[in-house]
Design an enzyme around this catalytic site. Structure first.
Site, mmCIF file in Angstrom:
data_model
loop_
_atom_site.group_PDB
_atom_site.id
_atom_site.type_symbol
_atom_site.label_atom_id
_atom_site.label_comp_id
_atom_site.label_asym_id
_atom_site.label_seq_id
_atom_site.Cartn_x
_atom_site.Cartn_y
_atom_site.Cartn_z
ATOM 1 N N ASP A 8 0.877 -1.155 0.000
ATOM 2 C CA ASP A 8 0.000 0.000 0.000
ATOM 3 C C ASP A 8 0.931 1.226 0.000
ATOM 4 O OD1 ASP A 8 -2.430 1.520 0.630
ATOM 5 O OD2 ASP A 8 -1.484 1.776 2.588
ATOM 6 N N ASP A 10 -0.083 5.108 0.855
ATOM 7 C CA ASP A 10 -0.333 6.041 1.959
ATOM 8 C C ASP A 10 -0.325 5.307 3.289
ATOM 9 O OD1 ASP A 10 -1.239 8.626 0.584
ATOM 10 O OD2 ASP A 10 -2.497 7.137 -0.367
ATOM 11 N N GLY A 45 -7.428 3.853 3.034
ATOM 12 C CA GLY A 45 -7.542 2.842 1.977
ATOM 13 C C GLY A 45 -8.765 2.946 1.085
ATOM 14 N N ILE A 46 -9.786 3.691 1.517
ATOM 15 C CA ILE A 46 -10.984 3.765 0.675
ATOM 16 C C ILE A 46 -10.908 4.980 -0.261
ATOM 17 C CG2 ILE A 46 -12.391 2.509 2.362
ATOM 18 C CD1 ILE A 46 -13.743 5.201 2.999
ATOM 19 N N ARG A 48 -11.697 8.413 -2.626
ATOM 20 C CA ARG A 48 -11.969 9.811 -2.284
ATOM 21 C C ARG A 48 -13.464 10.062 -2.085
ATOM 22 N NH1 ARG A 48 -9.577 13.550 -6.717
ATOM 23 N NH2 ARG A 48 -7.873 12.092 -6.378
ATOM 24 N N SER A 115 -5.203 5.368 -4.263
ATOM 25 C CA SER A 115 -5.060 6.796 -4.560
ATOM 26 C C SER A 115 -4.875 7.082 -6.047
ATOM 27 C CB SER A 115 -3.863 7.362 -3.801
ATOM 28 O OG SER A 115 -3.656 8.699 -4.169
ATOM 29 N N ASN A 117 -3.535 9.783 -6.849
ATOM 30 C CA ASN A 117 -2.313 10.600 -6.824
ATOM 31 C C ASN A 117 -1.063 9.745 -6.625
ATOM 32 O OD1 ASN A 117 -3.478 13.406 -6.842
ATOM 33 N ND2 ASN A 117 -4.525 12.616 -5.023
ATOM 34 N N ASP A 169 -1.678 -0.549 5.981
ATOM 35 C CA ASP A 169 -1.918 0.148 7.252
ATOM 36 C C ASP A 169 -3.417 0.292 7.530
ATOM 37 O OD1 ASP A 169 -2.427 2.089 5.204
ATOM 38 O OD2 ASP A 169 -2.325 3.639 6.748
HETATM 39 P P1 B16 Z 1 -6.839 10.058 -3.582
HETATM 40 P P2 B16 Z 1 -3.734 3.898 -0.161
HETATM 41 C C1 B16 Z 1 -5.696 5.714 -0.197
HETATM 42 O O1 B16 Z 1 -4.383 5.343 -0.500
HETATM 43 C C2 B16 Z 1 -5.759 6.456 1.126
HETATM 44 O O2 B16 Z 1 -5.401 5.619 2.193
HETATM 45 C C3 B16 Z 1 -7.157 6.957 1.345
HETATM 46 O O3 B16 Z 1 -7.228 7.679 2.555
HETATM 47 C C4 B16 Z 1 -7.575 7.851 0.167
HETATM 48 O O4 B16 Z 1 -8.909 8.305 0.327
HETATM 49 C C5 B16 Z 1 -7.436 7.065 -1.123
HETATM 50 O O5 B16 Z 1 -6.118 6.587 -1.249
HETATM 51 C C6 B16 Z 1 -7.767 7.920 -2.338
HETATM 52 O O6 B16 Z 1 -6.773 8.896 -2.481
HETATM 53 O O7 B16 Z 1 -7.807 11.085 -3.086
HETATM 54 O O8 B16 Z 1 -5.405 10.556 -3.624
HETATM 55 O O9 B16 Z 1 -7.266 9.432 -4.881
HETATM 56 O O10 B16 Z 1 -3.672 3.827 1.342
HETATM 57 O O11 B16 Z 1 -4.634 2.859 -0.798
HETATM 58 O O12 B16 Z 1 -2.365 3.991 -0.803
HETATM 59 MG MG MG Z 2 -2.879 3.095 3.356
#
Ligand code: B16
Ligand code: MG
Length: 214
Positions: A8, A10, A45-46, A48, A115, A117, A169
């Site tokens: 993962d 973030d 993890g979920i 936006r 994400s 991003n 995480d």
């Molecule tokens: P974005 P991961 C997830 O990343 C984040 O944990 C989660 O909090 C966020 O809402 C999701 O990415 C979407 O992110 O707004 O940048 O598209 O933990 O799966 O790496």
């Molecule tokens: Mg994460």
């Protein structure tokens, strides 16, 4: 040993989870909605838009889809401003050294992130060309706890799930891994989650885990 490790992003490779919190907090303050770190933990993890729906549970107003789209855009603009300040300094030596060792002992390495991003973050921290596969929120239909992102990452590595370890995480991420047929290691918030096969206090413990697996 495990042939592939899917990380993962973030909260595992880097601490953009703190930036997500600050950006959502700014939006929530703007909208006059209560938001705290406990609610933020539910967003790990979920996607936006799913995160926004959780934040709006504390609002008395009902918003249209067009308004919700604008709110998500506003949050992402705050978040991108925070990401702009990131550099290779935000990649810890522990994480970088561990990745290098895992690669050296023959593991294929991938990212499986919800994400949109993710690729930008990897570039900012100097890992733009590092991983054997990067699957992110732009490529999937269903975010964690659906296993789609990890299944696609394993497929890109040319491996089956039973030979890969997922490092997460978020409880939603551990659920996704288990549903996909992967072993999971929990870090940070997900460390005490019962479905995690391994509990990591430090990132470098992965080397021992990977080498011990029969
Ligand atoms: P974005 P991961 C997830 O990343 C984040 O944990 C989660 O909090 C966020 O809402 C999701 O990415 C979407 O992110 O707004 O940048 O598209 O933990 O799966 O790496
Ligand atoms: Mg994460």
């Amino acid at each position: 040993q495990y042939q592939g490790i899917i990380f993962d992003l973030d909260g595992v490779i880097c601490h953009t989870d703190a930036y997500h919190y600050l950006a959502w907090k700014k939006l929530a303050d703007h909208l006059g909605i209560y938001f705290d770190k406990q609610i933020n933990n539910r967003l790990r993890g979920i996607s936006r838009m799913e995160s926004l729906d959780i934040i709006l549970e504390n609002s008395k107003n009902v918003y249209t889809d067009a308004e919700k789209y604008e709110f998500a855009k506003e949050k992402n603009e705050y978040y991108r401003q925070l990401l702009m300040q990131m550099s290779p300094v935000d990649l810890s030596a522990d994480v970088k050294n561990t990745l290098d060792v895992l690669r050296k002992i023959g593991c294929k390495l991938a990212i499986g992130s919800s994400s949109k991003n993710a690729k930008y973050i990897l570039e900012r921290i100097g890992l733009g060309y590092y991983f054997d596969a990067v699957v992110d929120g732009n490529e999937i239909q269903h975010s964690k706890p659906d296993p789609e992102v990890f299944l696609l990452a394993a497929q890109r590595l040319g491996l089956v799930p039973s030979t890969c370890l997922v490092v997460e995480d978020a409880e939603a991420g551990i659920d996704a891994a288990v549903r996909g047929g992967f072993d999971a290691a929990g870090l940070g918030d997900a460390r005490v989650y019962s479905l995690a096969k391994y509990q990591l206090i430090q990132f470098d413990e992965l080397v021992g885990i990977v080498s011990r697996k029969q």
